[in-house]
Enzyme design. Structure first.
Site, PDB file in Angstrom:
ATOM      1  N   HIS A 136       0.838  -1.244  -0.083  1.00  0.00           N
ATOM      2  CA  HIS A 136      -0.209   0.035  -0.011  1.00  0.00           C
ATOM      3  C   HIS A 136       0.940   1.226   0.054  1.00  0.00           C
ATOM      4  O   HIS A 136       0.689   2.244  -0.815  1.00  0.00           O
ATOM      5  CB  HIS A 136      -0.975  -0.007   1.200  1.00  0.00           C
ATOM      6  CG  HIS A 136      -1.776   1.189   1.428  1.00  0.00           C
ATOM      7  ND1 HIS A 136      -2.639   1.923   0.714  1.00  0.00           N
ATOM      8  CD2 HIS A 136      -1.217   2.337   2.253  1.00  0.00           C
ATOM      9  CE1 HIS A 136      -2.880   3.252   0.809  1.00  0.00           C
ATOM     10  NE2 HIS A 136      -2.023   3.606   1.902  1.00  0.00           N
ATOM     11  N   HIS A 141       1.322   5.000  -2.720  1.00  0.00           N
ATOM     12  CA  HIS A 141       1.683   6.449  -2.573  1.00  0.00           C
ATOM     13  C   HIS A 141       2.668   7.019  -3.457  1.00  0.00           C
ATOM     14  O   HIS A 141       2.935   8.192  -3.686  1.00  0.00           O
ATOM     15  CB  HIS A 141       2.265   6.969  -1.125  1.00  0.00           C
ATOM     16  CG  HIS A 141       0.620   6.732  -0.108  1.00  0.00           C
ATOM     17  ND1 HIS A 141      -0.061   7.812  -0.141  1.00  0.00           N
ATOM     18  CD2 HIS A 141       0.299   5.706   0.906  1.00  0.00           C
ATOM     19  CE1 HIS A 141      -1.067   7.568   1.028  1.00  0.00           C
ATOM     20  NE2 HIS A 141      -0.803   6.265   1.278  1.00  0.00           N
ATOM     21  N   GLU A 182      -5.444   9.692   0.199  1.00  0.00           N
ATOM     22  CA  GLU A 182      -5.902   8.298  -0.057  1.00  0.00           C
ATOM     23  C   GLU A 182      -7.115   8.023  -0.858  1.00  0.00           C
ATOM     24  O   GLU A 182      -6.909   6.695  -1.297  1.00  0.00           O
ATOM     25  CB  GLU A 182      -6.189   7.815   1.390  1.00  0.00           C
ATOM     26  CG  GLU A 182      -5.339   7.723   2.647  1.00  0.00           C
ATOM     27  CD  GLU A 182      -4.209   6.671   2.257  1.00  0.00           C
ATOM     28  OE1 GLU A 182      -4.346   5.842   1.791  1.00  0.00           O
ATOM     29  OE2 GLU A 182      -3.293   6.821   3.217  1.00  0.00           O
TER      30      GLU A 182
HETATM   31 FE    FE Z   1      -1.984   5.530   2.803  1.00  0.00          FE
END
Ligand code: FE
Ligand code: PHE
Length: 275
Positions: A136, A141, A182
């Site tokens: 993740h 990101h 997010e």
């Molecule tokens: Fe995150």
């Protein structure tokens, strides 16, 4: 132990990471040699599945920067990514044992250091994991940190977080993080695309967020976004849409202190945006 582990949301489970490894700023060394063949295989399979469905669903800036993470067959060494990332935008990745508290998190972002959890999920958590792991944090990101405007936005967010902490406004500001960094959507050449890491690292939420008729999609608006609660354990029911990273940067450049004061007197919206 240098630092306390973080308990996230309503979860009663202790966080998985080993916080005894962490320095005072919560960073630690990425223990790359500790990854097993199975760990690298999990990363490889997650990367393959997710990169295959990016066209038509992910922001073009994300797709273009993805190869900068390096070989997909194994978990990258953060220092290797850093050689390219620092040259591109002055950011660097730092390893952390897992979620860290708000103020040290904001502090790192303000210094253009992005905390990346170094452990990876177990094979049985392939489709869903409660805590962020290296897949993740890195896949979701890091590609957009190669985009100069987005990279500046994340640093400003960190500075804004330190200020929000002084003003007791972290919860409001965290909703902006949630609904942009997010779970943000962007309109590119008239078409909806995802740029939020929580969407981009999720096999199920990526097509859902962009195409499903179910969720609400509202234009990003600061007060509205900071009044909207969110769910951490299901697909989002509301997404906020931007037109460009420059628009996101410009919209958030103003001093938030008066907004926080205004927000004190305003009711919240439920995660489905319907009250
Ligand atoms: Fe995150
Ligand atoms: N402009 C915000 C403030 O004054 C800081 C901020 C910038 C917050 C970018 C989020 C994103 O607090």
């Amino acid at each position: 132990m240098a630092v306390e582990p973080v308990v996230y949301g309503a979860s009663e489970r202790p966080p998985r990471g080993d916080y005894s490894r962490a320095r005072d700023d919560y960073t630690c060394a990425q223990d790359w040699s500790a990854y097993t063949a199975q760990d690298h295989d999990t990363y490889h399979r997650l990367y393959e599945r997710q990169s295959a469905q990016l066209p038509g669903l992910a922001s073009q800036a994300f797709i273009d920067a993805l190869p900068s993470l390096g070989a997909k067959e194994r978990i990258p060494r953060f220092d290797d990514v850093n050689e390219r990332l620092t040259r591109a935008t002055g950011w660097q990745l730092v390893a952390v044992p897992g979620l860290i508290p708000e103020v040290p998190f904001f502090q790192l972002l303000a210094e253009r250091k992005f905390p990346v959890t170094d452990w990876i999920r177990q094979p049985e958590e392939f489709d869903y994991i409660v805590e962020p792991d290296v897949f993740h944090d890195l896949f979701g990101h890091v590609p957009l940190l190669f985009n100069p405007v987005f990279a500046d936005y994340v640093q400003r967010y960190g500075e804004g977080g330190l200020k929000a902490a002084r003003l007791g406004a972290c919860e409001m500001l965290s909703r902006l993080y949630w609904y942009t960094i997010e779970f943000g959507l962007i309109r590119e050449d008239g078409a909806l695309r995802a740029y939020g890491a929580g969407i981009l690292s999720s096999a199920g939420e990526l097509p859902y967020a962009v195409r499903s008729p179910e969720p609400r999609r509202l234009p990003l608006e600061l007060l509205r976004t900071m009044r909207t609660r969110y769910k951490i354990d299901s697909y989002q029911q509301t997404y906020f849409v931007i037109d460009s990273f420059q628009q996101l940067f410009d919209l958030t450049a103003q001093d938030f202190a008066p907004l926080y004061a205004q927000l004190q007197g305003l009711p919240e919206f439920a995660a489905d945006g319907r009250d």
